[in-house]
Motif scaffolding. Sequence first.
Motif, mmCIF file in Angstrom:
data_model
loop_
_atom_site.group_PDB
_atom_site.id
_atom_site.type_symbol
_atom_site.label_atom_id
_atom_site.label_comp_id
_atom_site.label_asym_id
_atom_site.label_seq_id
_atom_site.Cartn_x
_atom_site.Cartn_y
_atom_site.Cartn_z
ATOM 1 N N LEU A 42 0.768 -1.111 -0.113
ATOM 2 C CA LEU A 42 0.011 0.030 0.139
ATOM 3 C C LEU A 42 0.748 1.354 0.226
ATOM 4 O O LEU A 42 1.979 1.219 0.336
ATOM 5 N N ILE A 43 0.167 2.201 -0.378
ATOM 6 C CA ILE A 43 0.823 3.615 -0.517
ATOM 7 C C ILE A 43 1.018 4.086 1.062
ATOM 8 O O ILE A 43 2.365 4.426 1.429
ATOM 9 N N PHE A 73 14.216 -1.753 -5.388
ATOM 10 C CA PHE A 73 13.432 -0.590 -5.090
ATOM 11 C C PHE A 73 13.695 0.214 -3.919
ATOM 12 O O PHE A 73 14.397 -0.440 -2.859
ATOM 13 N N ALA A 74 13.649 1.534 -3.757
ATOM 14 C CA ALA A 74 13.602 2.164 -2.405
ATOM 15 C C ALA A 74 12.473 3.354 -2.455
ATOM 16 O O ALA A 74 12.117 3.804 -3.443
ATOM 17 N N GLU A 75 11.625 3.075 -1.488
ATOM 18 C CA GLU A 75 10.337 3.944 -1.054
ATOM 19 C C GLU A 75 10.112 4.712 -0.031
ATOM 20 O O GLU A 75 10.734 3.922 1.011
ATOM 21 N N TYR A 76 9.806 5.737 0.053
ATOM 22 C CA TYR A 76 9.528 6.408 1.249
ATOM 23 C C TYR A 76 8.095 6.677 1.288
ATOM 24 O O TYR A 76 7.704 7.637 0.263
ATOM 25 N N GLU A 77 7.346 6.543 2.327
ATOM 26 C CA GLU A 77 5.735 7.049 2.438
ATOM 27 C C GLU A 77 5.826 7.502 3.888
ATOM 28 O O GLU A 77 6.358 7.442 4.824
ATOM 29 N N PHE A 78 4.744 8.416 3.804
ATOM 30 C CA PHE A 78 4.455 9.310 4.804
ATOM 31 C C PHE A 78 3.054 9.962 4.742
ATOM 32 O O PHE A 78 2.586 10.223 3.887
ATOM 33 N N LEU A 84 -4.504 10.404 5.041
ATOM 34 C CA LEU A 84 -4.166 10.647 3.836
ATOM 35 C C LEU A 84 -2.246 10.509 3.653
ATOM 36 O O LEU A 84 -1.627 11.204 4.319
ATOM 37 N N GLY A 85 -1.857 9.486 2.801
ATOM 38 C CA GLY A 85 -0.531 9.432 2.661
ATOM 39 C C GLY A 85 -0.052 9.488 1.356
ATOM 40 O O GLY A 85 -0.679 9.703 0.256
ATOM 41 N N LEU A 86 1.329 9.775 1.302
ATOM 42 C CA LEU A 86 2.069 10.076 0.156
ATOM 43 C C LEU A 86 3.277 9.053 -0.016
ATOM 44 O O LEU A 86 3.781 8.793 1.158
ATOM 45 N N VAL A 134 -9.046 5.122 -1.761
ATOM 46 C CA VAL A 134 -8.731 5.026 -2.880
ATOM 47 C C VAL A 134 -7.458 5.819 -3.222
ATOM 48 O O VAL A 134 -7.011 6.501 -2.330
ATOM 49 N N GLY A 135 -6.662 5.552 -4.326
ATOM 50 C CA GLY A 135 -5.337 6.022 -4.539
ATOM 51 C C GLY A 135 -5.100 6.473 -5.912
ATOM 52 O O GLY A 135 -5.852 5.975 -6.806
ATOM 53 N N TYR A 136 -3.880 6.891 -6.023
ATOM 54 C CA TYR A 136 -3.418 7.124 -7.516
ATOM 55 C C TYR A 136 -1.808 7.289 -7.432
ATOM 56 O O TYR A 136 -1.188 7.810 -6.750
ATOM 57 N N ILE A 137 -1.330 6.481 -8.550
ATOM 58 C CA ILE A 137 0.099 6.266 -8.874
ATOM 59 C C ILE A 137 0.449 6.849 -10.057
ATOM 60 O O ILE A 137 -0.450 6.593 -11.389
ATOM 61 N N GLN A 138 1.290 7.878 -10.127
ATOM 62 C CA GLN A 138 1.739 8.600 -11.606
ATOM 63 C C GLN A 138 3.232 7.911 -11.568
ATOM 64 O O GLN A 138 4.089 8.321 -10.853
#
Length: 269
Positions: A42-43, A73-78, A84-86, A134-138
């Motif tokens: 998940l995001i 991969f490397a990912e940072y989520e907050f 509401l997450g990014l 709901v979410g969105y990935i670009q």
Amino acid sequence: MKNVFTTIALLFLTVTGYAQQTDVTPVQPLKLHHAEPLYVDLIRDLGARKGERELNVGFGVNDEKDYTSYSGFAEYEFAVADRLGLEIEVPFEMYAHNPNKQDYALPGNRIEGIKLATQYTFLVSAKYQTSMAVGYIQEMEFSTLSDIDHNAPLFEGTKYNPIFVAATRLTPHIHTLLYTGPAIEQSFKDNSWDTTMEVNANLHYVFTNGNFVGLETNMVFSNGKPSFVLRPQFKVAFSKDVSVGVLAGIPASGDSHGISAMTRMIWVP
């Protein structure tokens, strides 16, 4: 003198009353714990609270039958606000010959792109032990490193990916999660478009300490030809802040992909 004592008493009651009010911890919004799949994660946690953060680093090996690919991969989520997450993610992929396929033309090594994503949890139900988001990935897709060396454009395409997530705890230990949405890919070179539908269904058994074992099912439907991959997995916490997940990928649709494996390190600062 009596008036002085009365005034002091009133001031004391006022100050202590204010201190008690300021010491009250703000009520946080309801958040249910749901097991999060390891491959298509998940995001941000469902029902995330403002200020939560997480750093993930992963590495995988994939048998493509004609060659072997190594991905990471490397990912940072907050969470920028309650629920509401990014997320920002940078994946990469490298390729190597199989021993019996030395003359096979390998794809170009590449940093796959930059993924920017957001997710909002619009439902958290204690009664039904269910959360929905709901979410969105670009994703901006880079050209291969060799093509960039030959003056190719930095970006070869982009991908638009709206998603829907629903998770339910059937019991305190048995968790289910559905992650689905269309992935629309645009190629800048010839302005072609390709659309696939992704459906990821998950079932996990969560232990009291938060560790889990489970099965993630990744399904992709493209041009009437479905692709299915089963991903048995487990996650173990080594401390309050650090967990490691391990999974295998077993193709179930007879396509050109072979067995794969991946590990993911999860750090909560």
